[in-house]
Design a protein around this motif. Structure first.
Motif, PDB file in Angstrom:
ATOM      1  N   ALA A 134     -31.520  17.053  10.853  1.00  0.00           N
ATOM      2  CA  ALA A 134     -30.668  16.466  11.891  1.00  0.00           C
ATOM      3  C   ALA A 134     -30.106  17.606  12.734  1.00  0.00           C
ATOM      4  N   HIS A 135     -29.980  17.362  14.032  1.00  0.00           N
ATOM      5  CA  HIS A 135     -29.642  18.440  14.954  1.00  0.00           C
ATOM      6  C   HIS A 135     -28.641  17.955  16.002  1.00  0.00           C
ATOM      7  N   SER A 136     -27.883  18.899  16.522  1.00  0.00           N
ATOM      8  CA  SER A 136     -26.935  18.593  17.593  1.00  0.00           C
ATOM      9  C   SER A 136     -27.218  19.476  18.797  1.00  0.00           C
ATOM     10  N   ILE A 137     -26.998  18.905  19.967  1.00  0.00           N
ATOM     11  CA  ILE A 137     -27.039  19.631  21.234  1.00  0.00           C
ATOM     12  C   ILE A 137     -25.615  19.630  21.761  1.00  0.00           C
ATOM     13  N   GLU A 138     -25.106  20.818  22.130  1.00  0.00           N
ATOM     14  CA  GLU A 138     -23.682  20.984  22.416  1.00  0.00           C
ATOM     15  C   GLU A 138     -23.493  21.630  23.785  1.00  0.00           C
ATOM     16  N   VAL A 139     -22.615  21.077  24.576  1.00  0.00           N
ATOM     17  CA  VAL A 139     -22.319  21.588  25.918  1.00  0.00           C
ATOM     18  C   VAL A 139     -20.916  22.164  25.898  1.00  0.00           C
ATOM     19  N   PHE A 140     -20.802  23.426  26.293  1.00  0.00           N
ATOM     20  CA  PHE A 140     -19.524  24.129  26.246  1.00  0.00           C
ATOM     21  C   PHE A 140     -19.087  24.558  27.635  1.00  0.00           C
ATOM     22  N   ASP A 141     -17.781  24.437  27.873  1.00  0.00           N
ATOM     23  CA  ASP A 141     -17.115  25.066  29.005  1.00  0.00           C
ATOM     24  C   ASP A 141     -16.240  26.156  28.397  1.00  0.00           C
ATOM     25  N   SER A 198     -35.172  11.435  17.313  1.00  0.00           N
ATOM     26  CA  SER A 198     -34.479  10.154  17.430  1.00  0.00           C
ATOM     27  C   SER A 198     -33.009  10.421  17.702  1.00  0.00           C
ATOM     28  N   ALA A 199     -32.569  10.160  18.922  1.00  0.00           N
ATOM     29  CA  ALA A 199     -31.179  10.406  19.303  1.00  0.00           C
ATOM     30  C   ALA A 199     -30.305   9.288  18.748  1.00  0.00           C
ATOM     31  N   GLU A 200     -29.214   9.668  18.092  1.00  0.00           N
ATOM     32  CA  GLU A 200     -28.324   8.698  17.476  1.00  0.00           C
ATOM     33  C   GLU A 200     -27.138   8.343  18.364  1.00  0.00           C
ATOM     34  N   SER A 201     -26.481   9.336  18.936  1.00  0.00           N
ATOM     35  CA  SER A 201     -25.292   9.064  19.737  1.00  0.00           C
ATOM     36  C   SER A 201     -25.006  10.279  20.599  1.00  0.00           C
ATOM     37  N   MET A 202     -24.267  10.062  21.697  1.00  0.00           N
ATOM     38  CA  MET A 202     -23.853  11.172  22.543  1.00  0.00           C
ATOM     39  C   MET A 202     -22.458  10.884  23.080  1.00  0.00           C
ATOM     40  N   PHE A 203     -21.815  11.942  23.593  1.00  0.00           N
ATOM     41  CA  PHE A 203     -20.452  11.786  24.087  1.00  0.00           C
ATOM     42  C   PHE A 203     -20.224  12.739  25.244  1.00  0.00           C
ATOM     43  N   SER A 204     -19.228  12.431  26.044  1.00  0.00           N
ATOM     44  CA  SER A 204     -18.751  13.309  27.111  1.00  0.00           C
ATOM     45  C   SER A 204     -17.237  13.434  27.004  1.00  0.00           C
ATOM     46  N   ALA A 205     -16.758  14.658  26.845  1.00  0.00           N
ATOM     47  CA  ALA A 205     -15.328  14.912  26.958  1.00  0.00           C
ATOM     48  C   ALA A 205     -14.957  15.174  28.411  1.00  0.00           C
ATOM     49  N   ASP A 206     -15.888  15.717  29.176  1.00  0.00           N
ATOM     50  CA  ASP A 206     -15.767  15.874  30.623  1.00  0.00           C
ATOM     51  C   ASP A 206     -16.918  15.112  31.266  1.00  0.00           C
ATOM     52  N   PRO A 207     -16.727  14.559  32.472  1.00  0.00           N
ATOM     53  CA  PRO A 207     -17.788  13.765  33.093  1.00  0.00           C
ATOM     54  C   PRO A 207     -19.107  14.535  33.170  1.00  0.00           C
ATOM     55  N   LYS A 212     -24.923  13.868  29.807  1.00  0.00           N
ATOM     56  CA  LYS A 212     -26.125  13.985  30.629  1.00  0.00           C
ATOM     57  C   LYS A 212     -26.739  15.376  30.504  1.00  0.00           C
ATOM     58  N   VAL A 213     -25.894  16.383  30.518  1.00  0.00           N
ATOM     59  CA  VAL A 213     -26.387  17.750  30.386  1.00  0.00           C
ATOM     60  C   VAL A 213     -27.008  17.959  29.008  1.00  0.00           C
ATOM     61  N   ALA A 214     -26.377  17.419  27.970  1.00  0.00           N
ATOM     62  CA  ALA A 214     -26.930  17.544  26.624  1.00  0.00           C
ATOM     63  C   ALA A 214     -28.315  16.909  26.551  1.00  0.00           C
ATOM     64  N   LEU A 215     -28.463  15.723  27.129  1.00  0.00           N
ATOM     65  CA  LEU A 215     -29.754  15.039  27.100  1.00  0.00           C
ATOM     66  C   LEU A 215     -30.807  15.803  27.901  1.00  0.00           C
ATOM     67  N   ALA A 216     -30.423  16.308  29.076  1.00  0.00           N
ATOM     68  CA  ALA A 216     -31.363  17.062  29.892  1.00  0.00           C
ATOM     69  C   ALA A 216     -31.798  18.342  29.187  1.00  0.00           C
TER      70      ALA A 216
END
Length: 248
Positions: free
Chosen positions: A136-143, A161-170, A174-178
């Motif tokens: 199992a793996h995570s893709i993480e977007v950092f500011d 197989s993607a399970e779930s995603m979230f946005s703390a900032d708008p 989308k960036v994680a998926l891309a």
């Protein structure tokens, strides 16, 4: 759950599931109930296109819906307006550096029309163990040091197989998926399983294909060697670099 016209899973046979053709049409894709969330059972499930989803107070419920939502890893869509914003972004994307934090953020994210979360403590624990085993793996977007978006899921051979995603900032999800699509396409992995389609996923390029077509593709992809183990060694990806390579 004996009233459901679906079979229970045998705790002593973690690799067994009924054929997907036996899944109910209503509710769409409900296939079996019971069992556990052991790594062996989860890996067997995802290799067959089956995933758990259930509410507090229920036993594990196992699903394989028809049709199936998938992304072509080369055609994840970001709007022109969002891509223009990305070109000046300082966000950085990494993989597998804070899996548990991503899962917790997904569990805590408010969802329109949902009261609470299906990512229960037992689910978080089970996917955390699967992550530590390298599946199992995570893709993480950092500011900077702040986590602003991400997703997590399960790799079966060359299927993610993607399970779930979230946005703390708008736009964080989308960036994680891309970024996921960028990395997977570079490895020759053709698809991301998104399970069930919705308007938001369609806006990002998800397509609905028949369960039969999906399972035929999965059978080949899941048999490939894949990339087990941590993905934390992937070079950090500037979000701005995604803007010119994602088609309109």
């Amino acid at each position: 759950m004996a009233f459901l016209p679906i079979p229970p899973l045998d705790p002593e046979q973690p690799a067994w599931f009924p054929p997907a053709s036996q899944a109910l049409a209503d509710p769409n894709g409900l296939l079996a109930w019971g069992g556990d969330l052991s790594p062996e059972r989860l890996r067997a499930a995802y290799a067959r296109g089956i995933f758990p989803w259930y509410s507090p107070g229920q036993p594990p419920l196992w699903w394989c819906p028809d049709p199936r939502a998938v992304f072509d890893t080369r055609r994840i869509h970001l709007s022109s307006r969002f891509r223009r914003r990305l070109r000046s972004s300082n966000w950085i994307v990494r993989a597998d550096t804070c899996f548990d934090a991503v899962v917790q953020a997904c569990a805590s994210a408010p969802r329109p029309g949902q009261d609470g979360t299906w990512i229960l403590p037992a689910m978080r624990e089970a996917y955390g163990e699967l992550h530590r085993l390298g599946h199992a793996h995570s893709i993480e977007v950092f500011d900077g040091d702040r986590l602003v978006g991400g997703l997590y899921g399960v790799a079966s051979g060359e299927m993610f197989s993607a399970e779930s995603m979230f946005s703390a900032d708008p736009g964080g999800s989308k960036v994680a998926l891309a970024a996921l699509g960028h990395w997977l396409a570079g490895w020759g992995w053709p698809l991301v399983d998104a399970q069930i389609t919705n308007p938001h996923l369609v806006s990002l390029g998800a397509q609905a294909i028949s369960r039969g077509h999906y399972l035929a593709r999965l059978k080949v992809l899941a048999a490939a060697a894949g990339r087990p183990g941590s993905w934390s060694g992937l070079a950090a990806l500037p979000a701005a670099s995604l803007a010119p390579v994602i088609p309109d």
